[in-house]
Design a protein around this motif. Structure first.
Motif, short mmCIF file in Angstrom:
data_model
loop_
_atom_site.label_atom_id
_atom_site.label_comp_id
_atom_site.label_asym_id
_atom_site.label_seq_id
_atom_site.Cartn_x
_atom_site.Cartn_y
_atom_site.Cartn_z
N LEU A 130 4.08 4.70 2.02
CA LEU A 130 2.92 5.17 1.26
C LEU A 130 3.34 5.76 -0.08
N ASN A 131 4.46 6.46 -0.11
CA ASN A 131 4.97 6.99 -1.38
C ASN A 131 5.31 5.85 -2.33
N TYR A 132 5.87 4.78 -1.78
CA TYR A 132 6.21 3.61 -2.59
C TYR A 132 4.94 3.02 -3.20
N GLU A 133 3.90 2.88 -2.39
CA GLU A 133 2.64 2.33 -2.88
C GLU A 133 2.06 3.20 -4.00
N GLU A 134 2.12 4.52 -3.84
CA GLU A 134 1.61 5.42 -4.86
C GLU A 134 2.40 5.30 -6.16
N GLU A 135 3.72 5.23 -6.05
CA GLU A 135 4.56 5.11 -7.24
C GLU A 135 4.34 3.76 -7.92
N LEU A 136 4.24 2.71 -7.12
CA LEU A 136 4.05 1.35 -7.64
C LEU A 136 2.75 1.25 -8.44
N THR A 137 1.64 1.68 -7.84
CA THR A 137 0.34 1.56 -8.51
C THR A 137 0.19 2.58 -9.63
N GLY A 138 0.79 3.76 -9.46
CA GLY A 138 0.70 4.77 -10.51
C GLY A 138 1.45 4.38 -11.77
N GLN A 139 2.56 3.67 -11.61
CA GLN A 139 3.38 3.29 -12.76
C GLN A 139 3.03 1.92 -13.33
N PHE A 140 2.56 1.00 -12.47
CA PHE A 140 2.35 -0.37 -12.94
C PHE A 140 0.94 -0.89 -12.66
N GLY A 141 0.03 0.00 -12.31
CA GLY A 141 -1.38 -0.40 -12.20
C GLY A 141 -1.80 -0.81 -10.80
N VAL A 142 -3.11 -0.71 -10.55
CA VAL A 142 -3.64 -1.01 -9.21
C VAL A 142 -3.49 -2.49 -8.85
N GLY A 143 -3.32 -3.34 -9.85
CA GLY A 143 -3.15 -4.77 -9.57
C GLY A 143 -1.85 -5.08 -8.85
N SER A 144 -0.91 -4.15 -8.87
CA SER A 144 0.38 -4.38 -8.19
C SER A 144 0.37 -3.89 -6.75
N SER A 145 -0.75 -3.36 -6.28
CA SER A 145 -0.83 -2.76 -4.94
C SER A 145 -0.48 -3.76 -3.83
N LEU A 146 0.10 -3.22 -2.75
CA LEU A 146 0.40 -4.02 -1.57
C LEU A 146 -0.70 -3.91 -0.52
N ALA A 147 -1.79 -3.19 -0.82
CA ALA A 147 -2.80 -2.88 0.19
C ALA A 147 -3.42 -4.13 0.81
N THR A 148 -3.63 -5.18 0.03
CA THR A 148 -4.26 -6.38 0.58
C THR A 148 -3.27 -7.27 1.31
N ARG A 149 -1.98 -6.97 1.23
CA ARG A 149 -0.96 -7.82 1.86
C ARG A 149 -0.44 -7.25 3.17
N LEU A 150 -0.63 -5.94 3.38
CA LEU A 150 -0.11 -5.29 4.58
C LEU A 150 -1.28 -4.86 5.46
N ARG A 151 -1.33 -5.34 6.68
CA ARG A 151 -2.43 -5.08 7.58
C ARG A 151 -2.01 -4.18 8.73
N PHE A 152 -3.00 -3.53 9.34
CA PHE A 152 -2.73 -2.68 10.50
C PHE A 152 -2.28 -3.59 11.64
N PRO A 153 -1.11 -3.34 12.24
CA PRO A 153 -0.60 -4.22 13.28
C PRO A 153 -1.33 -4.03 14.60
N VAL A 154 -1.44 -5.11 15.38
CA VAL A 154 -1.99 -5.04 16.72
C VAL A 154 -0.85 -4.71 17.67
N PHE A 155 -0.98 -3.62 18.43
CA PHE A 155 0.12 -3.20 19.29
C PHE A 155 -0.40 -2.35 20.44
N VAL A 156 0.47 -2.11 21.43
CA VAL A 156 0.14 -1.25 22.56
C VAL A 156 0.73 0.12 22.34
N GLY A 157 2.06 0.19 22.23
CA GLY A 157 2.74 1.44 21.91
C GLY A 157 2.23 2.61 22.71
N SER A 158 1.77 3.63 22.01
CA SER A 158 1.34 4.86 22.66
C SER A 158 -0.15 4.89 22.96
N PHE A 159 -0.82 3.73 22.98
CA PHE A 159 -2.23 3.70 23.35
C PHE A 159 -2.42 3.84 24.86
#
Length: 380
Positions: A130-159
């Motif tokens: 998340l810090n990387y995403e903030e630095e990336l978009t803060g320095q090089f604009g919202v068009g460089s965001s990874l938000a549309t490329r990284l999705r919430f994973p489907v998992f069991v884990g601690s559910f």
């Protein structure tokens, strides 16, 4: 910029490895590739800002660039981090320094403890991304965001109860050397830094009844700061049972991170030695053509790295990247004059710096710090 593109590629690869259960060294791969992603990103910032980030050494009386296989040796990530965040208590710096140390310990070792490591420092890992995403978009604009490329994973884990017990057992099997490293590093931090989500990001997942609203999201994130005192007390009571770390994809929010003209002008003035008001801010966007003039038939045609049009409110929001650019260009008298076509005023004394513009009024004289020129009432 090719370094920024390479940085984003490394970050995406890091997340793919982290989320792939078939990878035997998934956590090590995440740490290594996020290390590279941050290194390339900060090198990109230094290159853009004109900073010489080569290592130098003295050879006799001459100063020489250090070289490796004929190529200049450039700053490593630790050196870049110290340059970017001078405050040792900064949580972003603390998080990065933690992973630099962790990488040195785990690279090519502890292959069998990958799952235990993931469970133990999952919150640190989420904060790193998340810090990387903030630095990336803060320095090089919202068009460089990874938000549309990284999705919430489907998992069991601690559910499930058994999944939670399994993860806790994994944490307990972490080698003593790694447990000691994590404990000692955390113990050496200022309390405010250790509790900051930019250092260690944690979420608790509460199951909801599935709503009938077709537009409802499967996963919704509520920030702790947005809760009432009563809601916070409830959440803290739940948290005493333990905590669950999950990875949350950032979603688009209208106007998120954008600044109004007066806010942006104030942010610029705080970081340069000169007075900077909304009138000068308006001059800047006209000179740099980051948005169309008022009344233009196509107000949406902005430079999206620096400015976005809000159709609903018929106004503009400016990005932190634009503030950073103005700070770079207006930090010196020459740069200020070049961009804005006028002499700057010292914000402490109120006196003109260098040759004042024709017809300029005498400098204000008053004891104490010179107040910022008003930001209200100016059209920007």
């Amino acid at each position: 910029m090719h370094m920024v593109d390479a940085s984003r590629d490394e970050a995406q690869l890091a997340v793919r490895l982290y989320n792939d259960p078939a990878e035997t060294r998934s956590f090590e791969g995440f740490v290594v590739h996020m290390h590279l992603a941050w290194l390339y990103l900060l090198h990109g910032e230094l290159t853009r800002n004109g900073v010489d980030f080569r290592y130098w050494h003295l050879q006799g009386r001459a100063r020489r660039v250090e070289r490796i296989d004929g190529e200049p040796k450039r700053w490593d990530l630790a050196r870049c981090v110290r340059h970017r965040w001078s405050d040792e208590k900064d949580p972003v710096r603390a998080n990065l320094t933690f992973f630099i140390g962790l990488r040195n310990k785990i690279e090519h070792r502890y292959a069998r403890q990958q799952e235990a490591l993931t469970a133990a420092v999952g919150g640190h890992s989420q904060a790193l991304l998340l810090n990387y995403e903030e630095e990336l978009t803060g320095q090089f604009g919202v068009g460089s965001s990874l938000a549309t490329r990284l999705r919430f994973p489907v998992f069991v884990g601690s559910f499930t109860d058994e999944g939670e017990r399994t993860l806790r057992r994994m944490r307990s099997r972490l080698p003593a050397a790694l447990r000691t490293f994590i404990a000692e590093y955390d113990a050496g931090l200022d309390e405010s830094t250790a509790r900051d989500p930019r250092y260690d990001f944690r979420l608790r997942v509460l199951q909801e009844l599935a709503p009938k609203d077709p537009d409802a999201l499967a996963v919704q994130f509520t920030r702790y700061d947005d809760l009432t005192d009563e809601q916070r007390a409830t959440i803290e009571a739940i948290g005493r049972k333990g905590y669950v770390v999950v990875r949350e994809r950032k979603r688009p929010v209208v106007g998120h991170g954008l600044l109004r003209p007066t806010e942006a002008a104030k942010a610029v003035q705080e970081q340069i030695p000169f007075c900077f008001n909304a009138n000068l801010f308006a001059k800047s966007w006209k000179k740099l053509e980051v948005r169309p003039p008022t009344g233009d038939a196509h107000p949406e045609k902005t430079d999206e790295k620096y400015c976005l049009y809000d159709e609903r409110h018929n106004d503009y929001g400016y990005t932190p990247a634009y503030v950073a650019r103005l700070v770079r260009e207006c930090a010196t008298e020459a740069g200020f004059r070049t961009l804005l076509g006028t002499a700057p005023k010292d914000k402490v004394t109120g006196e003109w710096v260098g040759t004042p513009p024709p017809g300029a009024s005498p400098p204000w004289k008053r004891a104490g710090p010179f107040p910022a020129e008003t930001l209200e009432g100016a059209s920007a």
